[in-house]
Design an enzyme around this catalytic site. Structure first.
Site, PDB file in Angstrom:
ATOM      1  CG  ASP A 127      -2.242   0.422   1.109  1.00 40.03           C
ATOM      2  OD1 ASP A 127      -2.449   1.459   0.469  1.00 40.03           O
ATOM      3  OD2 ASP A 127      -3.131  -0.266   1.623  1.00 40.03           O
ATOM      4  CG  ASP A 229      -4.740   5.287   0.897  1.00 41.01           C
ATOM      5  OD1 ASP A 229      -5.628   4.481   1.140  1.00 41.01           O
ATOM      6  OD2 ASP A 229      -4.676   6.428   1.415  1.00 41.01           O
ATOM      7  CD  GLU A 283      -9.004   3.992  -1.375  1.00 42.56           C
ATOM      8  OE1 GLU A 283      -9.791   3.613  -0.529  1.00 42.56           O
ATOM      9  OE2 GLU A 283      -8.202   4.923  -1.197  1.00 42.56           O
ATOM     10  CG  HIS A 349      -8.669  -1.603   4.847  1.00 41.89           C
ATOM     11  ND1 HIS A 349      -8.515  -1.778   3.488  1.00 41.89           N
ATOM     12  CD2 HIS A 349      -8.328  -0.323   5.095  1.00 41.89           C
ATOM     13  CE1 HIS A 349      -8.102  -0.656   2.944  1.00 41.89           C
ATOM     14  NE2 HIS A 349      -7.973   0.244   3.899  1.00 41.89           N
ATOM     15  CG  ASP A 350     -11.278   1.586   3.717  1.00 43.57           C
ATOM     16  OD1 ASP A 350     -10.767   1.705   4.844  1.00 43.57           O
ATOM     17  OD2 ASP A 350     -10.707   1.939   2.672  1.00 43.57           O
TER      18      ASP A 350
HETATM   19  C1  NOJ Z   1      -8.322   4.796   1.991  1.00 44.13           C
HETATM   20  C2  NOJ Z   1      -7.937   3.680   2.889  1.00 44.13           C
HETATM   21  O1  NOJ Z   1      -8.376   2.473   2.333  1.00 44.13           O
HETATM   22  C3  NOJ Z   1      -8.538   3.975   4.227  1.00 44.13           C
HETATM   23  O2  NOJ Z   1      -8.423   2.892   5.118  1.00 44.13           O
HETATM   24  C4  NOJ Z   1      -7.890   5.208   4.783  1.00 44.13           C
HETATM   25  O3  NOJ Z   1      -8.523   5.561   5.981  1.00 44.13           O
HETATM   26  C5  NOJ Z   1      -7.977   6.377   3.798  1.00 44.13           C
HETATM   27  N1  NOJ Z   1      -7.695   6.001   2.454  1.00 44.13           N
HETATM   28  C6  NOJ Z   1      -7.001   7.446   4.160  1.00 44.13           C
HETATM   29  O4  NOJ Z   1      -5.694   7.021   3.888  1.00 44.13           O
END
Ligand code: NOJ
Length: 577
Positions: A127, A229, A283, A349-350
């Site tokens: 990442d 990211d 992302e 994870h989000d």
């Molecule tokens: C996306 C990531 O997947 C997330 O977990 C993070 O909180 C935000 N970007 C900020 O980096």
């Protein structure tokens, strides 16, 4: 504008359905790529396996589980950030990009982990968090000292004598305000995420060079790919013009793909991606298909893949419609049938847990629906990203009180909602179902204390259902979710039609069943997925002979003439040549 885009999408979709031999459907051609054939397993290191009893997962813990990872049949691992970090956002706030976070171990551990993966033929995707750094990164510490500091322009500053800057929305700020006043230099700095995640200034070539060098540092170590990211937000109009009132409801349209973003990606391609055998995935896929295409069109030399949020955004606290899910996946597939490549995912994870959001986590249907969802992810066109624990059908933990949450998005979101006078009962209900902490509880390995994740106190509680749902139990049960997952990865790897074959939905209007064909040259398979808790009937003019069934999460499939009768959450893949 929306109608216009929709019209184009329909045309693209129809066109995609009638023209099957897309560029992507030629596995023998030079278009074959390892990252298209990859099955990616995402590990949230904090929650995977703790080797030293401090309650936090670590790299040695992952090393201990390498054989398990290999047994899954996955071909690459994506690790969430493992760099030094004060952990305001669990590693997405990096204070040193060339060091390993103390909680996770050392650089030697990292080298051993990488070697161990490679020995097993598994690649590693890192990442890269460079839309912002931590406020504890030396760049920011320097930058805030004085307006003349050489790192000042590494970030976005707004001198207070110019008045308050135009409002920018912050995703994690407790006031929702992305400008933070800093008295040291009487200026505001920008943070799209938390106050401890100041946005880097990508318009500054020095920042870009720093990032290229960081990526080269890891590429030279032998990592195989990068996940960028929040990168779609990296470029900004640094005059910070006013946005229309309420823009935050649709902030992607104002934040994503601004200014020179494509140039920055082309530059990154030239300096990094073209020099190493690494894959790249962003992302976020921008605001529309045009953005997404530009990101991943191989001729443009930017990225290999992007992942779009439309499918995960469909789920609200009161569920989602299967018809929407089908429409979104079919539309995205047809838009990329000729050029570019998709990522397939429904959890990370989000997000909350796969089976709780898209399936049915009641004791009766959890296993069947988890298997069905993994069958879906692993039978679509595009590179599947599978999140740790979903191979077992791990479920949401469902916290009741705000004190139980660890995620900054939940904690600051709660403060903001309360200050805004929102209905807090409803807010907590939504959080219980959708919170990111649901998807971050420790991996469930065994029936013993703390599910075998740690000998200490875990940083986030283990889900109480670990005695039932764990690797140990599922390993010895040939019908378990885990073993179904393994069968699916094996099936995908031995059937190029599942990777490169065209996708064509059948009976899109069916209320319970998601049915589609995958076709490659003379191979044709049919995927039948009952997304409901009731028996479903679908009539298709194909015989299902037992010897043609490639996978089934029940012991048989009932048929009556052309009618296929699917049990609740039944998933069947069948050869229909
Ligand atoms: C996306 C990531 O997947 C997330 O977990 C993070 O909180 C935000 N970007 C900020 O980096």
């Amino acid at each position: 504008m929306r109608m216009y885009i929709f019209g184009i999408l329909i045309i693209l979709f129809q066109w995609g359905c009638t023209h099957h031999r897309g560029q992507n459907s030629e596995p023998g051609s030079q278009d074959r790529k390892w990252w298209k054939e990859a099955i990616i397993y995402q590990i949230y290191p904090r929650s995977f396996n703790d080797s030293n009893g401090d309650g936090v997962g670590d790299l040695k813990g992952i090393i201990e589980k390498l054989d398990y990872i290999q047994s899954l049949g996955v071909t690459a691992v994506w690790l969430n950030p493992i760099y030094s970090s004060p952990n305001d956002d669990n590693g997405y706030d990096v204070s040193n990009y060339r060091e390993i976070m103390k909680d996770f171990g050392t650089m030697e551990d990292f080298d051993r982990l990488l070697a161990g993966l490679h020995q097993r033929g598994i690649k590693l995707v890192m990442d890269v968090v460079v839309n912002h750094s931590s406020d504890e990164h030396v760049w920011f510490k320097q930058s805030r000292i004085s307006r003349k500091n050489r790192y000042r322009d590494y970030y976005h500053w707004w001198p207070a004598e110019k008045g308050r800057p135009n409002y920018r929305y912050s995703l994690f700020d407790e006031k929702g305000d992305a400008w933070q006043y800093d008295s040291l230099t009487d200026s505001y700095y920008l943070h799209y995420f938390s106050r401890k995640q100041p946005d880097l200034n990508w318009e500054n070539p020095k920042v870009r060079r720093e990032v290229h060098n960081i990526m080269k540092f890891w590429a030279k170590k032998g990592v195989d790919g990068f996940r960028l990211d929040a990168f779609q937000f990296a470029a900004k109009d640094t005059t910070f013009p006013a946005f229309p009132e309420g823009f935050e409801k649709n902030f992607i349209n104002y934040y994503a793909m601004q200014g020179n973003l494509h140039d920055y990606l082309k530059e990154m391609h030239e300096k990094v991606f073209s020099k190493y055998d690494v894959m790249s995935v962003a992302e976020g896929a921008g605001r529309n298909f045009e953005d997404a295409h530009k990101l991943v069109d191989p001729e443009r030399k930017e990225l290999n893949m992007a992942y779009a949020f439309e499918a995960v955004d469909l789920v609200k606290y009161n569920g989602y419609q299967l018809s929407d899910l089908k429409e979104v996946f079919s539309r995205w597939d047809s838009a990329f049938a000729k050029k570019g490549w998709l990522s397939i995912f429904l959890a990370n994870h989000d997000q909350a847990r796969l089976v709780s959001r898209y399936g049915n986590d009641s004791p009766e249907f959890r296993a069947a629906s988890a298997k069905m969802l993994n069958t879906f992810l692993l039978s679509m066109r595009g590179t599947p990203y599978c999140y740790y624990g979903d191979e077992l059908g791990m479920t949401n933990i469902g916290f009741d009180s705000i004190q139980q949450y660890r995620d900054i998005a939940a904690i600051n979101g709660y403060k903001k909602a309360r200050a805004d006078g929102e209905d807090m009962k409803l807010y907590m209900k939504k959080l219980r179902f959708l919170s990111r902490d649901n998807g971050r509880t420790p991996m469930q390995w065994k029936t013993n204390k703390q599910a075998g994740f740690t000998t200490g106190e875990p940083w986030l509680p283990v889900n109480a259902n670990y005695k039932l749902i764990n690797v140990e139990n599922q390993d010895r049960d040939s019908n378990s979710c885990l073993n179904h997952f393994r069968k699916m990865t094996a099936l995908r790897k031995s059937n190029p039609v599942l990777v490169y074959g065209d996708y064509q939905i059948a009976q899109p209007e069916h209320k319970q069943v998601y049915a589609y064909f995958r076709k490659l040259e003379s191979d044709q398979i049919l995927v039948l997925l009952n997304f409901s808790a009731k028996t479903a009937r679908i009539s298709l003019p194909y015989r299902i002979d037992p010897e043609d069934i490639l996978i089934n999460n029940y012991s048989s499939v009932e048929t009556e003439g052309t009618m296929k009768i699917l049990k609740p959450y039944q998933a069947v893949i069948v050869n229909v040549n």
